[in-house]
Design an enzyme around this catalytic site. Structure first.
Site, PDB file in Angstrom:
ATOM      1  N   HIS A 201       0.856  -1.184   0.000  1.00  0.00           N
ATOM      2  CA  HIS A 201       0.000   0.000   0.000  1.00  0.00           C
ATOM      3  C   HIS A 201       0.899   1.243   0.000  1.00  0.00           C
ATOM      4  CE1 HIS A 201       0.500  -0.990   4.378  1.00  0.00           C
ATOM      5  NE2 HIS A 201       1.030   0.216   4.305  1.00  0.00           N
TER       6      HIS A 201
HETATM    7  C1  T46 Z   1       3.207   0.331   6.673  1.00  0.00           C
HETATM    8  C2  T46 Z   1       3.768  -1.036   6.804  1.00  0.00           C
HETATM    9  C3  T46 Z   1       5.258  -1.062   6.847  1.00  0.00           C
HETATM   10  C4  T46 Z   1      -4.082  -0.074  13.288  1.00  0.00           C
HETATM   11  O1  T46 Z   1      -5.231  -0.180  13.768  1.00  0.00           O
HETATM   12  N1  T46 Z   1      -3.227   0.892  13.738  1.00  0.00           N
HETATM   13  C5  T46 Z   1      -1.974   1.043  13.229  1.00  0.00           C
HETATM   14  O2  T46 Z   1      -1.234   1.943  13.684  1.00  0.00           O
HETATM   15  C6  T46 Z   1      -1.549   0.182  12.187  1.00  0.00           C
HETATM   16  C7  T46 Z   1      -0.169   0.347  11.583  1.00  0.00           C
HETATM   17  C8  T46 Z   1      -2.393  -0.800  11.773  1.00  0.00           C
HETATM   18  N2  T46 Z   1      -3.645  -0.938  12.326  1.00  0.00           N
HETATM   19  C9  T46 Z   1      -4.485  -2.064  11.881  1.00  0.00           C
HETATM   20  C10 T46 Z   1      -5.078  -1.949  10.502  1.00  0.00           C
HETATM   21  C11 T46 Z   1      -5.214  -3.394  10.066  1.00  0.00           C
HETATM   22  O3  T46 Z   1      -6.454  -3.908  10.498  1.00  0.00           O
HETATM   23  O4  T46 Z   1      -3.671  -3.250  11.851  1.00  0.00           O
HETATM   24  C12 T46 Z   1      -4.118  -4.126  10.831  1.00  0.00           C
HETATM   25  C13 T46 Z   1      -2.946  -4.572   9.945  1.00  0.00           C
HETATM   26  O5  T46 Z   1      -2.446  -3.416   9.278  1.00  0.00           O
HETATM   27  P1  T46 Z   1      -1.871  -3.454   7.764  1.00  0.00           P
HETATM   28  O6  T46 Z   1      -2.628  -4.448   6.965  1.00  0.00           O
HETATM   29  O7  T46 Z   1      -1.852  -2.053   7.259  1.00  0.00           O
HETATM   30  O8  T46 Z   1      -0.383  -4.004   8.032  1.00  0.00           O
HETATM   31  P2  T46 Z   1       0.853  -3.953   7.011  1.00  0.00           P
HETATM   32  O9  T46 Z   1       1.931  -4.704   7.654  1.00  0.00           O
HETATM   33  O10 T46 Z   1       0.462  -4.355   5.665  1.00  0.00           O
HETATM   34  O11 T46 Z   1       1.259  -2.385   6.960  1.00  0.00           O
HETATM   35  C14 T46 Z   1       1.849  -1.756   8.086  1.00  0.00           C
HETATM   36  C15 T46 Z   1       1.348  -0.319   8.229  1.00  0.00           C
HETATM   37  O12 T46 Z   1      -0.108  -0.305   8.222  1.00  0.00           O
HETATM   38  C16 T46 Z   1       1.827   0.589   7.142  1.00  0.00           C
HETATM   39  O13 T46 Z   1       1.678   1.929   7.596  1.00  0.00           O
HETATM   40  O14 T46 Z   1       3.808   1.199   6.053  1.00  0.00           O
HETATM   41  O15 T46 Z   1       3.258  -1.729   7.959  1.00  0.00           O
END
Ligand code: T46
Length: 290
Positions: free
Chosen positions: A208
């Site tokens: 993303h």
């Molecule tokens: C990024 C990469 C390196 C929250 O509720 N609060 C938060 O601060 C974050 C980061 C995530 N969430 C929730 C949203 C989703 O339901 O955690 C769940 C997993 O998040 P996501 O699918 O976005 O995880 P990644 O590893 O794909 O991405 C994360 C960060 O979201 C993003 O900012 O740059 O790590």
């Protein structure tokens, strides 16, 4: 300064097939604004860190990996807390003596501080501390954080992103400490830290872009590769040192791959979590970049 205000705070934990993610935001998961983020690592077995009081600094401490014990003391009584899960943090109010010990192999302690580093804030002699602790004292007024505006956010390229060498305070006796201080280390102020851990072999994270968020990505433990994409060019960075970070400008697609076992990807972020800041569809991202 009240030892009974020391408490374990449960942090959010998002578990899916790609591993676990937890985060801590200022004023939400800790009762203060973040001024400083630092982490302790490579602590040799059997040694302790801390052994001082901080007159005005409040702290939140998290065991990002491994385990350790924290003894907090107000000059009259003490309490011991064991931290061994990355979704629990220990809040320590200002004015208390503390010692961190019994570090397990590979322990990684993440700490948030409410004020900038000042040698004058420390009391390192326990007898002196007991005298201090007897006196009534008040918290200092914490100066407000500098307000940053995002009006000048343009469309950055992957070549605007760089590896940053962070301070490493090394001691042969008790390991390493790396610190990031708001207003001093990075081009943004840290408002939230999140970390990705227990990533199964072969899984990837990211996929993303963020519209406005700036980040510093650190391999706090183990290693992984970050690939950045601006719609025209891609650049990959191998991260494997807790004292180096990848500074990521807004508006770039990112993928995190090739996690080693035990890897912890720690991300220092310029804002609290905002769902609307994400672009999760690659076609939409390419449109956004035009
Ligand atoms: C990024 C990469 C390196 C929250 O509720 N609060 C938060 O601060 C974050 C980061 C995530 N969430 C929730 C949203 C989703 O339901 O955690 C769940 C997993 O998040 P996501 O699918 O976005 O995880 P990644 O590893 O794909 O991405 C994360 C960060 O979201 C993003 O900012 O740059 O790590």
């Amino acid at each position: 300064m009240n030892i009974d205000d020391c408490r374990i705070i449960e942090l959010p934990k998002f578990l899916d097939v790609r591993g676990n993610l937890s985060f801590a935001e200022e004023l939400k998961h800790m009762p203060f604004e973040i001024r400083r983020v630092y982490w302790l690592y490579d602590v040799p077995g059997g040694v302790a860190r801390g052994g001082h009081a901080e007159k005005n600094n409040e702290e939140l401490i998290i065991a990002l990996s491994g385990a350790f014990e924290i003894v907090v003391d107000d000059g009259a009584k003490s309490k011991t807390f064991v931290l061994n899960r990355s979704y629990y943090g220990l809040y320590i109010p200002n004015g208390l003596w503390r010692e961190i010990k019994e570090f397990s192999t590979n322990a990684l302690a993440l700490e948030f501080g409410s004020i900038s580093y000042s040698a004058d804030d420390y009391i390192r002699d326990y007898e002196e501390y007991k005298v201090y602790a007897k006196r009534e004292h008040q918290s200092i007024q914490i100066e407000p954080l500098a307000v940053r505006n995002h009006q000048d956010i343009g469309k950055y390229s992957v070549f605007d992103c760089t590896m940053v060498e962070l301070d490493r305070h090394h001691s042969d006796r008790n390991g390493n400490l790396t610190v990031v201080e708001n207003g001093a280390t990075l081009p943004f102020d840290v408002k939230r830290v999140y970390y990705i851990y227990d990533v199964p072999g072969g899984e990837s994270r990211g996929a993303h872009a963020h519209r406005e968020l700036e980040q510093l990505i650190v391999a706090a433990s183990g290693s992984f590769t970050v690939t950045l994409d601006d719609g025209k060019s891609k650049r990959s960075f191998f991260l494997n040192r807790p004292y180096q970070g990848l500074y990521v400008k807004p508006g770039l697609w990112r993928d995190l791959v090739d996690f080693s076992s035990g890897a912890v990807a720690m991300v220092l972020a310029s804002d609290v979590y905002k769902k609307e800041d994400y672009i999760r569809d690659y076609k939409e991202f390419l449109e956004y970049r035009k």
